[in-house]
Write an enzyme that holds these catalytic residues in place. Structure first.
Site, PDB file in Angstrom:
ATOM      1  N   GLU A 133       0.817  -1.208   0.000  1.00 12.46           N
ATOM      2  CA  GLU A 133       0.000   0.000   0.000  1.00 12.46           C
ATOM      3  C   GLU A 133       0.856   1.266   0.000  1.00 12.46           C
ATOM      4  O   GLU A 133       0.468   2.285  -0.563  1.00 12.46           O
ATOM      5  CB  GLU A 133      -0.938  -0.001   1.220  1.00 12.46           C
ATOM      6  CG  GLU A 133      -2.135  -0.933   1.094  1.00 12.46           C
ATOM      7  CD  GLU A 133      -3.180  -0.428   0.129  1.00 12.46           C
ATOM      8  OE1 GLU A 133      -2.828  -0.108  -1.038  1.00 12.46           O
ATOM      9  OE2 GLU A 133      -4.367  -0.374   0.512  1.00 12.46           O
ATOM     10  N   THR A 185      -5.159   7.802  -5.270  1.00 10.65           N
ATOM     11  CA  THR A 185      -5.274   7.943  -3.819  1.00 10.65           C
ATOM     12  C   THR A 185      -4.383   9.064  -3.295  1.00 10.65           C
ATOM     13  O   THR A 185      -4.795   9.866  -2.446  1.00 10.65           O
ATOM     14  CB  THR A 185      -4.908   6.615  -3.132  1.00 10.65           C
ATOM     15  OG1 THR A 185      -5.787   5.597  -3.603  1.00 10.65           O
ATOM     16  CG2 THR A 185      -5.040   6.733  -1.621  1.00 10.65           C
TER      17      THR A 185
END
Length: 313
Positions: A133, A185
């Site tokens: 991530e 993101t």
């Protein structure tokens, strides 16, 4: 002691919805569909070799690849395995807001762990996957990874130290629309306010507590009342065409509520029946047909299992 049980493993890794409206970076749940497919095979050659079987053209260098970064962290802890070959077939589009990077990171570490007879507990797998991530967004967050690995709904009480709490949520239908625009993101984080009003923080804390209590007690009215975000959604929703219209019309049609999935652009809505969920899908389609924007829709349910083992050798 680590022992190698299998030489090859194939898993399905689910899409996920993070934040659950008011629970920014701390709440998320897994979906039955869509999902990625990963096959991991032990290799005598050191390192990670990635073979991509999709059209997304993701980096082949493991250090720049979400799956690769997670596996490199895993291999550091498992010297018994010299290297791994990963066959990756992604169905969850990167940048869709339904946990594409988390599916990659979570799927491969669960698969790798299965090769060694599930030596590591789930919490440790989340730690490995968080390295993936970080490649995707620059931040080690777990609100997508945790539900992908644990299944169901999870609460991230703390990242450092990591403290994950599974929530026994009711079986709910989930309708998702993915307008065909991309919101990274990292970009979606940059537009967020760094300071918030105390009154907004208090309201948000109440909604988070209400949502968790509603899920645990299967109190649908409380869930619906708590699906409100006064901090993140007002800022991020301006990036998503048709967002407000979809949210208003879907709630009028009987949905409990919903909002932005992760950082967007996907929008999710929770419903108590398949009939309502299908009506919500029709509303989403009508809004984007009028706007003239391409989209994909899904009607699915909460996945209480997470990453699934499909085959092992």
């Amino acid at each position: 002691m680590i022992t190698i049980k299998h030489q090859s493993i194939t898993v399905s890794s689910p899409a996920t919805v993070a934040n659950m409206v008011c629970g920014f970076d701390i709440l998320g749940f897994a979906l039955q569909a869509p999902y990625d497919i990963y096959t991991l095979t032990i290799s005598n050659e050191k390192g990670i070799k990635i073979i991509q079987e999709d059209a997304f053209d993701l980096p082949a260098n493991p250090e720049e690849n979400v799956s690769g970064a997670a596996l490199l962290a895993f291999l550091e802890a498992v010297p018994e395995i010299p290297g791994l070959i990963l066959h990756s077939k992604k169905n969850i589009k990167p940048g869709s807001g339904i946990g594409s990077s988390a599916a990659s990171a979570a799927g491969v570490v669960v698969a790798a762990n299965h090769l060694i007879n599930n030596y590591f507990p789930k919490e440790e797998l989340v730690r490995f996957a968080m390295f993936g991530e970080k490649v995707a967004s620059g931040v080690k967050h777990a609100d997508n990874i945790a539900p992908a690995i644990y299944g169901g709904v999870t609460l991230i009480r703390s990242i450092f130290p990591l403290d994950i709490i599974p929530i026994q949520a009711p079986d709910l239908y989930v309708t998702i629309v993915h307008p065909q625009i991309e919101i990274r993101t990292a970009d979606a984080r940059q537009i967020l306010k760094q300071n918030i009003l105390l009154k907004d923080a208090i309201k948000q804390w109440g909604n988070i507590a209400g949502l968790v209590a509603g899920l645990i007690h299967h109190d649908y009215d409380l869930i619906g009342r708590s699906l409100e975000d006064v901090i993140i959604e007002p800022v991020r929703s301006i990036l998503i065409p048709g967002f407000n219209e979809i949210k208003i019309k879907c709630k009028e049609a009987g949905a409990l509520g919903g909002g932005i999935s992760g950082s967007g652009p996907s929008i999710f809505m929770l419903s108590t029946t398949l009939q309502i969920a299908n009506s919500v899908e029709q509303i989403m389609q009508e809004v984007y047909n009028q706007i003239g924007l391409a989209y994909n829709t899904y009607v699915t349910t909460i996945n209480h299992e997470g990453v699934k083992i499909l085959d092992s050798k």
